[in-house]
Design an enzyme around this catalytic site. Structure first.
Site, PDB file in Angstrom:
ATOM      1  N   SER A 120      71.056 -12.289  64.859  1.00  0.00           N
ATOM      2  CA  SER A 120      70.641 -13.426  64.038  1.00  0.00           C
ATOM      3  C   SER A 120      71.550 -14.604  64.355  1.00  0.00           C
ATOM      4  O   SER A 120      72.740 -14.424  64.661  1.00  0.00           O
ATOM      5  CB  SER A 120      70.746 -13.083  62.549  1.00  0.00           C
ATOM      6  OG  SER A 120      70.541 -14.230  61.747  1.00  0.00           O
ATOM      7  N   TYR A 161      75.167 -10.080  55.117  1.00  0.00           N
ATOM      8  CA  TYR A 161      74.204 -10.202  56.211  1.00  0.00           C
ATOM      9  C   TYR A 161      74.880 -10.841  57.420  1.00  0.00           C
ATOM     10  O   TYR A 161      74.719 -10.372  58.556  1.00  0.00           O
ATOM     11  CB  TYR A 161      73.006 -11.028  55.760  1.00  0.00           C
ATOM     12  CG  TYR A 161      71.918 -11.139  56.807  1.00  0.00           C
ATOM     13  CD1 TYR A 161      70.986 -10.110  56.987  1.00  0.00           C
ATOM     14  CD2 TYR A 161      71.813 -12.270  57.613  1.00  0.00           C
ATOM     15  CE1 TYR A 161      69.991 -10.210  57.944  1.00  0.00           C
ATOM     16  CE2 TYR A 161      70.825 -12.365  58.576  1.00  0.00           C
ATOM     17  CZ  TYR A 161      69.914 -11.338  58.735  1.00  0.00           C
ATOM     18  OH  TYR A 161      68.932 -11.438  59.693  1.00  0.00           O
TER      19      TYR A 161
END
Length: 283
Positions: free
Chosen positions: A144, A157
């Site tokens: 990501s 995250y």
């Protein structure tokens, strides 16, 4: 030409394969006539996903928690018994419950287990056999941009995806220095993609977002081009903007700025000027 791993009757194992980027990638792999193993938590969603896929030579679905090594080993054993070693391993499963550095409780453990340990477990379970079978093969790990620029808002995250980046870099280094190894690793870095992970309460795709299918197509093009870092744009952020954001993030260390200075009020004007310089440099 597509990478030789994407050949008819070759096998792709995809975690998080019941929806989003995983399912879109499975459909693209099926179009090559590949065999598939889809891994996800919910058996019903797996069956529904398999029913959507056309063209695959064979499809196995396995409900498993990628955060638990014993469950990934069970997936591996089922795959090896039915198909043999995979030619493509896509460690894609991911979750994103809210967390902060100070609070988050079980969310921290669950995010790290799925997003980071799931990648480690999948790699360590399957890659030795992929190396041993001697054919060209791929490991695709879904990272990501948040693991690179680490924006405030979801600490766990970001940590998990930063870990995926570092792990995949190390993996590729080890693979390319393993004698006779024909396995290569790639880091998929999606932009804003409209999936169940990002949708929230929205039922329609925002204009800024890419579809999972666009992301899968970009991934295939990146692999064909030999890119390790498959940095995807979206309808709002182009590659030059991503490059400037990532360069600024590294500059926090080099220039000894406060961490996450992009969001620091004292550096707001400096960052905006830096970004505009990049826009002005576009051809």
């Amino acid at each position: 030409m597509p990478h030789p791993a994407f050949a008819k009757t070759n096998l792709a194992v995809i975690t998080g394969g019941a929806s989003g980027i995983g399912l879109a990638s499975a459909k693209r792999f099926a179009a090559f006539g590949m065999r598939l193993c889809l891994v996800d938590l919910d058996p019903a969603r797996l069956q529904a996903a398999a029913a959507e896929i056309e063209g695959a030579a064979d499809i196995l679905t396995v409900a498993a928690d990628v955060g638990r090594r014993e469950e990934i080993d069970r997936v591996r054993d089922a795959v090896l018994e039915r198909f043999g070693p995979p030619d493509v391993l896509m460690n894609n499963a991911g979750i994103q419950p809210a967390s902060t550095a100070i609070h988050g409780g079980d969310a921290w453990s669950r995010i790290i287990d799925v997003n980071l340990w799931g990648v480690v477990h999948g790699t360590q379970a399957f890659v030795p056999a992929m190396i041993a079978h001697g054919r060209p093969a791929l490991v695709i790990n879904t990272g990501s941009k948040q693991g690179i620029t680490t924006p405030p808002g979801n600490a766990a995250y970001n940590v998990s995806k930063a870990g995926v980046k570092v792990f995949t870099e190390t993996l590729q280094h080890e693979l390319r220095n393993t004698e006779g190894c024909k396995v290569a690793a790639h880091l998929l870095i999606p932009g804003f993609v409209f999936t169940g992970l990002t949708a929230g309460d929205r039922t329609e795709k925002p204009a800024a977002a890419w579809t999972p299918e666009q992301t899968a197509d970009f991934m295939l093009a990146g692999i064909e081009a030999g890119d390790f870092y498959i940095l995807c744009p979206d309808n709002d952020v182009d590659r030059p903007t991503d490059e400037r954001r990532m360069t600024w993030a590294m500059g926090d260390i080099v220039q000894n700025r406060p961490p996450l200075s992009r969001w620091h009020p004292e550096y707001k004007t400096a960052f905006e000027s830096f970004l505009q310089e990049g826009q002005a440099a576009k051809p």
